[in-house]
Write a protein that holds these residues in place. Structure first.
Motif, PDB file in Angstrom:
ATOM      1  N   GLY A 153       0.613  -1.214   0.187  1.00  0.00           N
ATOM      2  CA  GLY A 153       0.059   0.053   0.464  1.00  0.00           C
ATOM      3  C   GLY A 153       0.669   0.882   0.203  1.00  0.00           C
ATOM      4  O   GLY A 153       2.143   1.701   0.574  1.00  0.00           O
ATOM      5  N   ILE A 154       0.711   2.617  -0.728  1.00  0.00           N
ATOM      6  CA  ILE A 154       1.103   3.460  -1.120  1.00  0.00           C
ATOM      7  C   ILE A 154       0.405   4.370  -0.844  1.00  0.00           C
ATOM      8  O   ILE A 154      -1.303   4.675  -0.970  1.00  0.00           O
ATOM      9  N   TRP A 155       0.576   5.157   0.900  1.00  0.00           N
ATOM     10  CA  TRP A 155      -0.393   6.372   0.839  1.00  0.00           C
ATOM     11  C   TRP A 155      -0.252   7.526   1.275  1.00  0.00           C
ATOM     12  O   TRP A 155       1.242   8.107   1.461  1.00  0.00           O
ATOM     13  N   LEU A 182      -5.091   7.073  11.796  1.00  0.00           N
ATOM     14  CA  LEU A 182      -5.662   5.893  10.352  1.00  0.00           C
ATOM     15  C   LEU A 182      -6.266   7.173   9.599  1.00  0.00           C
ATOM     16  O   LEU A 182      -6.759   6.690   8.641  1.00  0.00           O
ATOM     17  N   SER A 183      -5.997   8.395   9.531  1.00  0.00           N
ATOM     18  CA  SER A 183      -5.910   9.347   8.273  1.00  0.00           C
ATOM     19  C   SER A 183      -5.259   9.269   7.796  1.00  0.00           C
ATOM     20  O   SER A 183      -5.287   9.893   6.815  1.00  0.00           O
ATOM     21  N   SER A 184      -4.476   8.444   7.668  1.00  0.00           N
ATOM     22  CA  SER A 184      -3.013   8.471   6.561  1.00  0.00           C
ATOM     23  C   SER A 184      -3.641   7.007   5.602  1.00  0.00           C
ATOM     24  O   SER A 184      -2.901   7.103   4.487  1.00  0.00           O
ATOM     25  N   TYR A 185      -4.601   6.657   5.714  1.00  0.00           N
ATOM     26  CA  TYR A 185      -5.002   5.567   4.770  1.00  0.00           C
ATOM     27  C   TYR A 185      -6.562   6.722   3.795  1.00  0.00           C
ATOM     28  O   TYR A 185      -7.006   6.292   3.166  1.00  0.00           O
ATOM     29  N   ALA A 186      -6.586   7.983   3.577  1.00  0.00           N
ATOM     30  CA  ALA A 186      -7.723   8.496   3.131  1.00  0.00           C
ATOM     31  C   ALA A 186      -7.275   8.586   1.456  1.00  0.00           C
ATOM     32  O   ALA A 186      -8.088   8.277   0.843  1.00  0.00           O
ATOM     33  N   LYS A 187      -6.153   8.703   1.579  1.00  0.00           N
ATOM     34  CA  LYS A 187      -5.849   8.577   0.088  1.00  0.00           C
ATOM     35  C   LYS A 187      -4.443   7.302  -0.327  1.00  0.00           C
ATOM     36  O   LYS A 187      -3.623   7.480  -0.149  1.00  0.00           O
ATOM     37  N   GLY A 188      -4.758   6.785  -1.404  1.00  0.00           N
ATOM     38  CA  GLY A 188      -3.260   6.321  -1.653  1.00  0.00           C
ATOM     39  C   GLY A 188      -4.342   4.804  -2.458  1.00  0.00           C
ATOM     40  O   GLY A 188      -5.255   4.810  -3.617  1.00  0.00           O
ATOM     41  N   VAL A 189      -3.210   4.315  -3.014  1.00  0.00           N
ATOM     42  CA  VAL A 189      -2.847   2.601  -4.398  1.00  0.00           C
ATOM     43  C   VAL A 189      -2.607   1.248  -3.314  1.00  0.00           C
ATOM     44  O   VAL A 189      -1.017   1.260  -2.469  1.00  0.00           O
ATOM     45  N   LYS A 229       6.421   5.144  -6.724  1.00  0.00           N
ATOM     46  CA  LYS A 229       6.701   5.815  -8.630  1.00  0.00           C
ATOM     47  C   LYS A 229       5.688   5.200 -10.356  1.00  0.00           C
ATOM     48  O   LYS A 229       5.372   6.144 -10.209  1.00  0.00           O
ATOM     49  N   LEU A 230       4.248   4.272  -9.074  1.00  0.00           N
ATOM     50  CA  LEU A 230       3.719   3.945 -10.626  1.00  0.00           C
ATOM     51  C   LEU A 230       2.703   5.021 -10.919  1.00  0.00           C
ATOM     52  O   LEU A 230       2.021   5.393 -11.781  1.00  0.00           O
ATOM     53  N   PHE A 231       1.674   5.411  -9.212  1.00  0.00           N
ATOM     54  CA  PHE A 231       0.832   6.870 -10.211  1.00  0.00           C
ATOM     55  C   PHE A 231       1.419   7.657  -9.027  1.00  0.00           C
ATOM     56  O   PHE A 231       2.301   7.956  -7.749  1.00  0.00           O
ATOM     57  N   ARG A 232       0.490   8.796  -9.166  1.00  0.00           N
ATOM     58  CA  ARG A 232       1.334  10.218  -8.628  1.00  0.00           C
ATOM     59  C   ARG A 232       0.185  10.560  -7.531  1.00  0.00           C
ATOM     60  O   ARG A 232      -0.640  11.113  -7.690  1.00  0.00           O
ATOM     61  N   VAL A 233       0.343   9.727  -5.988  1.00  0.00           N
ATOM     62  CA  VAL A 233      -0.510   9.316  -4.804  1.00  0.00           C
ATOM     63  C   VAL A 233      -0.334  10.945  -4.633  1.00  0.00           C
ATOM     64  O   VAL A 233      -1.719  11.014  -4.287  1.00  0.00           O
TER      65      VAL A 233
END
Length: 627
Positions: free
Chosen positions: A511-513, A564-571, A613-617
């Motif tokens: 997971g990248i967050w 837990l707020s760290s998981y608001a946006k990611g892949v 590096k695959l997504f502009r998180v």
């Protein structure tokens, strides 16, 4: 008599519906003539019919609605009966007011719960009987859901002169199921909560029905027609003879075909606790799958003080949040019960499942995780008391069971087609063919994915993709399943995600967050129109300047970020042998084409930093790049 029907005068909506019912029971030629007269001015009584159907008075509106529901092919859709019952109740209330009999004092006032209590719960509807038929049709699609609809489209695109027959058990013309657990529950305002129109995520106003009733012709008319699509609803195929290419229906009809698609979908699973319960309990327990299920639960939800949703998967979580949203207006408490540690625990890594549960609670749902129902009984007050393994008890006016889907393989068994003993469903090859001349698509198909291996999927976009592929192959395309379908879900306004590939919590994940703030949360770009592979895919898969708040690599046993707020946006990447086989985009939209490209590449990634590096998180803009 057509003259009597065309010239009669009726004084109420109920009488209008009765007239439509009479038309629905006419023999097919007479019924077709009456409907042609109403729509297009054909026949000696066309003017009278049109006048009857277009009057603005109450009885005229009732006739118009009833004719649409019943006149064409005897189609009586459940939601029309639902509307008729509502209108009948409005008339009754108006009469009481005129007589000084009370009421809520005005259309916009009163207690919503009190108004809902007088609303009739819609009953399941059966179509008027029709004579058994014997037909020979080139293309027969068994099942009238999404997969069959898109198979029909693909057949027509390749063979414009095709004759196609869709056969469905439901009394409704083909429709999309996804809005039943999503958009339809989030329409606010009394005028916006009736019927089956909705506004999708792009702001477009739509209906759940793919076509208008007049799109379909009568099955009997296919013989004489040069081309066309017929729909036969309320009928069940009870036998398939693959050698004779013959179908037998429950009404005695016999249909011969050249090519046949099995898109029979699935049946909601239940729990033995409820199967073995008393009738008093069963009356308050339901599953959720169809238009009728939605219409019924929509009324019951407004009449209930407590609703229990059983199941923590996609549907159970969506329904719990949707019912809680409605509950804010009508004073309904919603509880969700499931045996897993958190919501969607079978598909999400544990830390993200727990984070999702916290968001569901924020939406007003009482979540009871790590528990299961061990007994169900009826109370003296006519409610249901549920006993849990933990010793807790829950009392509910309604119980909604959402614990998965069982592929409907009854017909396949009759045809002696091979079934998948592991995943369930009908075994088909990469071209979705079960045996010569017979294909399967949608929920019922266990298909071979040339990239990810054998699979069975139960999502809307898969029904679209597999339906199109099967339809094209029925006309001779001979294409293999290579396109990765996607699915999406929402848990209130703060969580929306899209996913593609193999999404299984038993797989290793990375997971990248990014930090979850309104500034870096992309705006959803979803719609009910499926991602069919025509959208542009990203050309570059590396963003050298990308940074991330944190990475959670289950392959390395890394600790979960405490905040837990760290998981608001990611892949989240799902890995198999260090290759990406699935991707969940969490509050990130417009990147499914890129995720599809990564899965298709089968490239191996041993380092989480490479995946980062695959997504502009951290990007504030959706990542729409050209192919």
């Amino acid at each position: 008599d057509s003259r009597d029907l065309a010239t009669s005068r009726f004084g109420t909506r109920r009488s209008g519906l009765r007239m439509a019912s009479l038309i629905g029971r006419c023999r097919a030629p007479a019924r077709a003539a009456l409907m042609r007269g109403m729509r297009g001015g054909v026949g000696p009584h066309a003017g009278a019919l049109r006048a009857l159907a277009t009057k603005s008075t109450a009885w005229g509106d009732g006739v118009q609605e009833g004719l649409v529901a019943l006149g064409f092919g005897g189609m009586l859709c459940g939601f029309y009966v639902y509307n008729q019952r509502q209108e009948k109740e409005k008339v009754r209330t108006a009469l009481e007011r005129a007589k000084g009999g009370g009421g809520d004092g005005g259309d916009g006032g009163g207690d919503p719960k009190t108004a809902a209590e007088s609303e009739a719960v819609p009953e399941q509807v059966t179509l008027p009987p029709r004579a058994p038929m014997k037909l020979k049709v080139p293309y027969v699609l068994v099942g009238s859901g999404t997969a069959s609809h898109f198979a029909m489209r693909a057949i027509i695109e390749a063979d414009p002169d095709a004759k196609i027959l869709l056969i469905g058990e439901e009394p409704q013309i083909p429709y999309m199921r996804t809005p039943l657990s999503k958009e339809l529950w989030f329409r606010d305002g009394a005028a916006k909560t009736k019927g089956f129109a909705f506004t999708d995520w792009s702001g477009e106003k739509r209906s759940i029905f793919y076509e208008k009733p007049e799109f379909y012709m009568e099955p009997e008319a296919l013989d004489a027609a040069e081309r066309g699509v017929a729909w036969l609803g309320g009928r069940r195929v009870i036998d398939l003879n693959a050698s004779l290419k013959r179908l037998r229906l429950d009404d005695g009809s016999v249909i011969y075909f050249d090519k046949c698609l099995l898109a029979t979908g699935g049946k909601p699973k239940t729990l033995s606790i409820f199967d073995d319960a008393s009738d008093a309990v069963k009356e308050r327990v339901s599953t959720f799958r169809t238009v009728h299920d939605y219409a019924r639960l929509d009324v019951l939800a407004r009449q209930s003080k407590n609703i229990v949703v059983v199941g923590g998967g996609f549907l159970g979580s969506e329904m719990a949040v949707a019912l809680a949203h409605k509950g804010r207006v009508h004073g309904t408490d919603v509880t969700q019960v499931f045996p897993e540690k958190g919501n969607m625990a079978k598909v999400l890594p544990e830390y993200l499942s727990q984070w999702s549960t916290a968001r569901v609670v924020e939406e007003g749902v009482t979540v009871v995780a790590n528990d299961r129902i061990t007994a169900a009984s009826a109370t003296e007050a006519g409610r249901v008391e549920l006993t849990l393994a933990s010793g807790k008890t829950l009392t509910a006016d309604q119980v909604v069971v959402a614990v998965g889907l069982e592929p409907n393989t009854d017909l396949a068994k009759k045809a002696r087609l091979e079934e998948d003993p592991v995943r369930g469903g009908v075994l088909v090859n990469a071209e979705l063919e079960a045996r010569s001349g017979i294909w399967a698509a949608g929920d019922v198909a266990s298909f071979y994915d040339v990239t990810l291996g054998r699979r069975r999927e139960e999502h809307h976009d898969h029904a679209v993709v597999s339906g199109r592929l099967a339809g094209g192959n029925m006309v001779g395309a001979h294409k293999a399943y290579t396109h990765q379908s996607m699915f999406w879900s929402d848990l209130g306004p703060s969580v929306g995600y899209e996913a593609i590939g193999l999404i299984d919590a038993s797989l290793p994940t990375v997971g990248i967050w990014a930090a979850g703030t309104p500034d870096n949360a992309a705006t959803p770009a979803k719609s009910e129109e499926p991602d069919d592979g025509t959208k542009a895919e990203a050309n570059s898969t590396v963003d050298g300047d990308a940074t991330h708040e944190g990475a959670v690599d289950s392959r390395q046993g890394e600790a979960v970020v405490a905040d837990l707020s760290s998981y608001a946006k990611g892949v989240v990447f799902y890995m198999r042998d260090d290759a990406v086989v699935g991707v969940v985009l969490w509050n990130m939209f417009g990147k499914i084409p890129l995720a599809r490209k990564i899965i298709r590449s089968e490239k191996k990634f041993s380092d989480a930093q490479e995946l980062a590096k695959l997504f502009r998180v951290h990007s504030k803009e959706p990542d729409h790049e050209s192919e």
